[in-house]
Design a protein around this motif. Structure first.
Motif, PDB file in Angstrom:
ATOM      1  N   CYS A 125      48.426 -21.949  -5.573  1.00 45.08           N
ATOM      2  CA  CYS A 125      49.654 -21.320  -6.047  1.00 45.08           C
ATOM      3  C   CYS A 125      49.556 -19.826  -5.811  1.00 45.08           C
ATOM      4  O   CYS A 125      48.486 -19.300  -5.463  1.00 45.08           O
ATOM      5  N   ARG A 126      50.663 -19.139  -5.983  1.00 44.96           N
ATOM      6  CA  ARG A 126      50.667 -17.691  -5.881  1.00 44.96           C
ATOM      7  C   ARG A 126      50.076 -17.110  -7.154  1.00 44.96           C
ATOM      8  O   ARG A 126      50.496 -17.464  -8.257  1.00 44.96           O
ATOM      9  N   LYS A 130      52.882 -14.656 -13.749  1.00 47.01           N
ATOM     10  CA  LYS A 130      53.384 -15.914 -14.291  1.00 47.01           C
ATOM     11  C   LYS A 130      52.342 -17.016 -14.228  1.00 47.01           C
ATOM     12  O   LYS A 130      52.230 -17.836 -15.146  1.00 47.01           O
ATOM     13  N   SER A 131      51.579 -17.058 -13.138  1.00 50.35           N
ATOM     14  CA  SER A 131      50.638 -18.161 -12.940  1.00 50.35           C
ATOM     15  C   SER A 131      49.274 -17.920 -13.584  1.00 50.35           C
ATOM     16  O   SER A 131      48.544 -18.872 -13.849  1.00 50.35           O
ATOM     17  N   LYS A 132      48.912 -16.673 -13.828  1.00 50.12           N
ATOM     18  CA  LYS A 132      47.565 -16.374 -14.317  1.00 50.12           C
ATOM     19  C   LYS A 132      47.230 -17.053 -15.649  1.00 50.12           C
ATOM     20  O   LYS A 132      46.121 -17.601 -15.792  1.00 50.12           O
ATOM     21  N   GLN A 134      48.264 -19.851 -16.756  1.00 52.18           N
ATOM     22  CA  GLN A 134      48.035 -21.257 -16.443  1.00 52.18           C
ATOM     23  C   GLN A 134      46.685 -21.453 -15.754  1.00 52.18           C
ATOM     24  O   GLN A 134      45.977 -22.435 -16.013  1.00 52.18           O
ATOM     25  N   LEU A 135      46.320 -20.506 -14.890  1.00 54.11           N
ATOM     26  CA  LEU A 135      45.023 -20.588 -14.221  1.00 54.11           C
ATOM     27  C   LEU A 135      43.881 -20.476 -15.221  1.00 54.11           C
ATOM     28  O   LEU A 135      42.856 -21.148 -15.080  1.00 54.11           O
TER      29      LEU A 135
END
Length: 330
Positions: A125-126, A130-132, A134-135
């Protein structure tokens, strides 16, 4: 909304709201439909008006007793009300966890995120704001720890047990991820009771001639036999592709006092390097089994370490693979 709610009451398995809504919202809908006040509901339930208010606002959990009473009053099953409560609490917990993970994103800086995506540890994913979070959650689940502090305690502090063959083996984020992949592979082996034997040094030494004979075969031929011969002696063998930044071709460690693990990264993917790395790790198990807390990180083919244990393992592997009768000719 009331009609939909009552319909779902007969099918609790399919009721999966994607909003944050306490069971009290459904109670309010039903009160409105019947034109009841909270005081009237409290009288029917046998609860105080204060308790009913707290129940509606989600300030107190909806108990089994409350579920039975609501079933009697409204007709919706107790299972529906308990499911509604569980889903609400789970959603609240997920939101709180996401907020906590948003404050932990700096923890990701210790890991080669792209390399972990390439290795399949994380979904590609990018990497952005927003994604961090979740990571962070996915990495915690991968390592099997609750918080970055637990990772620090279990994996980062593990480096105190490292016996390095190269100074470059210092990327604890990459190394810990690679070691964790090996642990997961070994855990799958342990599910097979037939491969769950305790370490038997005598059996390992007895199987060495058969292991040596496998060096003339192709990987497809020798690998199943090699794993079986090692498993018979209580040694787990797992092959885990390298992760960028590890600088490790193999590791020998003890998962517990009775179970040694050999993990190979297949660096170079050449026949001679595979066998020498394997035998080097076997040597650590045979020669240094008293150091069960040690984790021997090896990168065969690079500048050797002056560490005595590494030299002993190199000598054992060399003499095992090439008999003294041929060493001088070579």
């Amino acid at each position: 909304m009331t009609n939909l709610t009552l319909q779902k009451a007969s099918d609790t398995q399919s009721f999966a709201p994607d909003w944050v809504s306490p069971p009290g919202d459904t109670i309010l809908d039903l009160l409105e439909e019947r034109d009841w006040t909270q005081n009237q509901l409290a009288d029917r339930l046998g609860y105080s008006t204060k308790h009913v208010s707290q129940l509606i606002n989600g300030k107190v959990p909806l108990s089994e007793d409350a579920a039975i009473r609501l079933q009697n009053v409204f007709g919706a099953s107790a299972g529906f009300w308990l499911t509604r409560e569980a889903q609400y609490r789970q959603r609240i917990a997920s939101i709180e966890a996401a907020e906590q993970n948003a404050n932990r994103v700096s923890w990701l800086d210790q890991f080669p995120i792209k390399a972990l995506m390439d290795a399949g540890v994380l979904d590609k994913c990018r990497v952005d704001a927003k994604s961090k979070p979740q990571l962070v959650g996915k990495l915690l689940a991968f390592f099997g720890v609750a918080t970055p502090n637990q990772w620090q305690s279990h994996y980062c502090d593990m480096q105190l047990a490292f016996r390095r063959s190269r100074e470059e083996q210092s990327n604890i984020g990459a190394i810990s991820a690679w070691l964790r992949l090996g642990e997961q592979a070994a855990e799958k082996l342990l599910l097979d009771k037939s491969a769950n034997a305790k370490y038997d040094e005598a059996r390992l030494r007895a199987n060495l001639p058969q292991i040596r004979a496998l060096t003339t075969l192709t990987p497809a031929e020798f690998l199943p036999q090699l794993k079986q011969l090692l498993h018979e002696a209580g040694v787990a063998l797992v092959l885990v592709p390298a992760i960028t930044g590890t600088h490790v071709s193999g590791v020998a460690r003890w998962l517990n006092p009775h179970r040694p693990l050999i993990q190979l990264s297949l660096y170079g993917k050449s026949n001679d390097k595979f066998w020498f790395t394997l035998c080097h790790e076997i040597a650590h198990i045979l020669l240094h089994s008293k150091e069960k807390k040690s984790i021997f990180l090896d990168d065969i083919g690079q500048a050797g370490s002056n560490n005595q244990q590494e030299q002993e393992a190199n000598t054992w592997a060399r003499d095992f693979l090439i008999s003294l009768d041929y060493a001088e000719q070579l």
